[in-house]
Write a protein that holds these residues in place. Structure first.
Motif, mmCIF file in Angstrom:
data_model
loop_
_atom_site.group_PDB
_atom_site.id
_atom_site.type_symbol
_atom_site.label_atom_id
_atom_site.label_comp_id
_atom_site.label_asym_id
_atom_site.label_seq_id
_atom_site.Cartn_x
_atom_site.Cartn_y
_atom_site.Cartn_z
ATOM 1 N N TYR A 50 -21.462 -39.780 -6.475
ATOM 2 C CA TYR A 50 -20.060 -39.342 -6.421
ATOM 3 C C TYR A 50 -19.927 -37.843 -6.704
ATOM 4 N N SER A 72 -23.144 -45.896 -6.521
ATOM 5 C CA SER A 72 -23.605 -45.524 -7.861
ATOM 6 C C SER A 72 -25.088 -45.755 -8.095
ATOM 7 N N TYR A 85 -6.329 -56.460 -11.185
ATOM 8 C CA TYR A 85 -5.101 -55.727 -11.546
ATOM 9 C C TYR A 85 -4.022 -56.719 -12.014
ATOM 10 N N TYR A 137 -7.400 -51.954 9.300
ATOM 11 C CA TYR A 137 -6.213 -51.100 9.440
ATOM 12 C C TYR A 137 -6.534 -49.660 9.015
ATOM 13 N N GLY A 173 -17.033 -54.472 -1.240
ATOM 14 C CA GLY A 173 -16.509 -55.411 -0.254
ATOM 15 C C GLY A 173 -15.852 -54.690 0.907
ATOM 16 N N VAL A 174 -14.827 -53.886 0.613
ATOM 17 C CA VAL A 174 -14.195 -53.107 1.681
ATOM 18 C C VAL A 174 -15.189 -52.088 2.233
ATOM 19 N N LYS A 176 -27.572 -49.798 -3.946
ATOM 20 C CA LYS A 176 -26.308 -49.809 -3.200
ATOM 21 C C LYS A 176 -26.363 -48.801 -2.053
ATOM 22 N N LEU A 187 -2.208 -53.433 2.595
ATOM 23 C CA LEU A 187 -2.520 -54.416 3.636
ATOM 24 C C LEU A 187 -1.256 -55.137 4.084
ATOM 25 N N TYR A 208 -6.627 -45.935 -0.973
ATOM 26 C CA TYR A 208 -6.226 -47.328 -0.745
ATOM 27 C C TYR A 208 -6.505 -48.222 -1.947
ATOM 28 N N ALA A 266 -7.781 -48.381 -6.539
ATOM 29 C CA ALA A 266 -7.900 -47.726 -7.836
ATOM 30 C C ALA A 266 -8.892 -48.469 -8.729
ATOM 31 N N GLY A 309 -11.086 -45.883 -2.323
ATOM 32 C CA GLY A 309 -10.575 -47.043 -3.045
ATOM 33 C C GLY A 309 -10.908 -46.972 -4.520
ATOM 34 N N ARG A 320 -19.197 -53.142 -12.002
ATOM 35 C CA ARG A 320 -19.878 -52.454 -10.902
ATOM 36 C C ARG A 320 -21.255 -53.049 -10.617
ATOM 37 N N PRO A 343 -1.793 -46.606 1.423
ATOM 38 C CA PRO A 343 -1.414 -47.721 2.285
ATOM 39 C C PRO A 343 -1.637 -49.084 1.637
#
Ligand SMILES: NC(=O)c1ccc[n+]([C@@H]2O[C@H](COP(=O)([O-])OP(=O)(O)OC[C@H]3O[C@@H](n4cnc5c(N)ncnc54)[C@H](OP(=O)(O)O)[C@@H]3O)[C@@H](O)[C@H]2O)c1
Length: 320
Positions: free
Chosen positions: A189, A170, A45, A127, A149-150, A174, A261, A233, A235, A211, A310, A259
């Motif tokens: 999805y 996807s 980003y 969190y 990752g998250v 995975k 971090l 959390y 985009a 996310g 991806r 939210p």
């Protein structure tokens, strides 16, 4: 020293590895030799200009390595100590200045790569599962991009709290990773909202962790039970467009939060408490950290291409 920089915003091609002078730690700062730098979606980003910043700009915010020297007023960070951090601009470099308030000592039993791999995404997962919505045993939870990752860390933490995870990914490869992390069911999805209802007798899930953003937002709302929570959390598919709040009323008094971090670690005691719980779980094996790819610093462009394409799972690390 070599460091990754951008002088203009754009695609991965704007990332350049250049020689820059080694910085001197000022008051409250510590100079660290980076052993592993984390690649995070937020780096893309900042690189693309989605999150504006002054240019030229250093790249990367997360890493782990050994203390070289500390500036005035810093105590407790002796040379040679293994440390990790999630917020130090310019972490994709051989050396970086970190504010002492951001540094966490890495305990025995956790190596530098694992520390760099778990800090930012692990604190985020922590969190989300403990504060944004403290997951209770038996609750139904939808985790999007669960092999990311998250996602892999969040799936495990939700399971450890007794939550029941419906996950999206996807690809079948995975999906396998998400299942191994504890997801009860993994779907495409397009099937998420329908399966969220079917699995809960038509009611909907208690919480959605999203996310992905633009591509999943509507389905995330459609997956929720009355008074359920959408934790938006990130985009990775693009930002969610402006939104009519009346939709929350019509869908059954839903909650949406966006939210960060930073807001969950601004207090140093909170940062240390969350980090020590994460490191303890890593050390005792109850939280597994998947490093899905490592790249030399020179291949930072490929790391960003893979992440945005991806093609990655778990954490990506740059090794200076
Ligand atoms: N708010 C916070 O505190 C915070 C902190 C850290 C990260 N984040 C956010 O969390 C999200 C995940 O970050 P991460 O670093 O762990 O990345 P990641 O999940 O490892 O990578 C992104 C994943 O999103 C999925 N995805 C779905 N649609 C996509 C699209 N159109 N383009 C790219 N990816 C797409 C892909 O998984 P599939 O191939 O399985 O679809 C991809 O692997 C990001 O949005 C990030 O900004 C937020």
């Amino acid at each position: 020293m070599r460091a990754v920089r951008i002088t203009v915003t754009g695609g991965p091609e704007v990332l350049t590895v250049t020689d820059v002078p080694e910085p001197e730690p000022g008051p409250g700062q510590v100079l660290v030799a980076v052993e592993a730098a984390g690649v995070n979606y937020v780096d893309t980003y900042l690189r693309s200009g989605t999150y504006p910043q002054p240019l030229p700009a250093p790249v990367g915010s997360e890493g782990a390595g050994r203390v070289l020297r500390a500036g005035e007023g810093v105590e407790g960070f002796e040379p040679g100590l293994l440390v990790a951090w999630k917020q130090a601009p310019g972490s994709c470099a051989e050396r970086v200045l970190v504010d002492a308030a951001e540094l966490v000592p890495v305990p025995d039993g956790v190596d530098a790569r694992t520390a760099a791999a778990v800090l930012l995404q692990g604190l985020t997962a922590h969190y989300l599962a403990t504060s944004t919505h403290p997951v209770a045993p038996g609750e139904h939870v939808l985790v999007h991009a669960a092999a990311g990752g998250v996602g892999l860390l969040l799936t495990q933490l939700v399971r450890l709290r007794g939550g029941r995870v419906l996950a999206t990914t996807s690809t079948p490869e995975k999906a396998e990773l998400a299942r191994a992390a504890g997801a009860e069911e993994v779907v495409a999805y397009a099937d998420a909202a329908r399966r969220a209802r079917e699995r809960t007798g038509g009611r909907g899930v208690d919480v959605v962790y999203d996310g992905v953003g633009r591509a999943t937002f509507d389905d995330s709302l459609a997956a929720l039970r009355p008074r359920g929570l959408l934790a938006l959390y990130g985009a990775s598919s693009g930002p969610v467009p402006p939104f009519d709040l009346q939709r929350l009323n019509a869908a059954g008094s839903l909650f949406v939060t966006r939210p960060s971090l930073a807001a969950h670690t601004a207090d140093r005691a909170e940062l240390l408490a969350r980090t020590s719980e994460l490191f303890a779980r890593v050390a005792d094996g109850s939280l597994r950290v998947r490093v899905g790819g490592t790249y030399p610093l020179e291949e930072v462009r490929r790391a960003h291409e893979d992440l945005e394409g991806r093609r990655t799972t778990g954490k990506l690390l740059l090794l200076p």
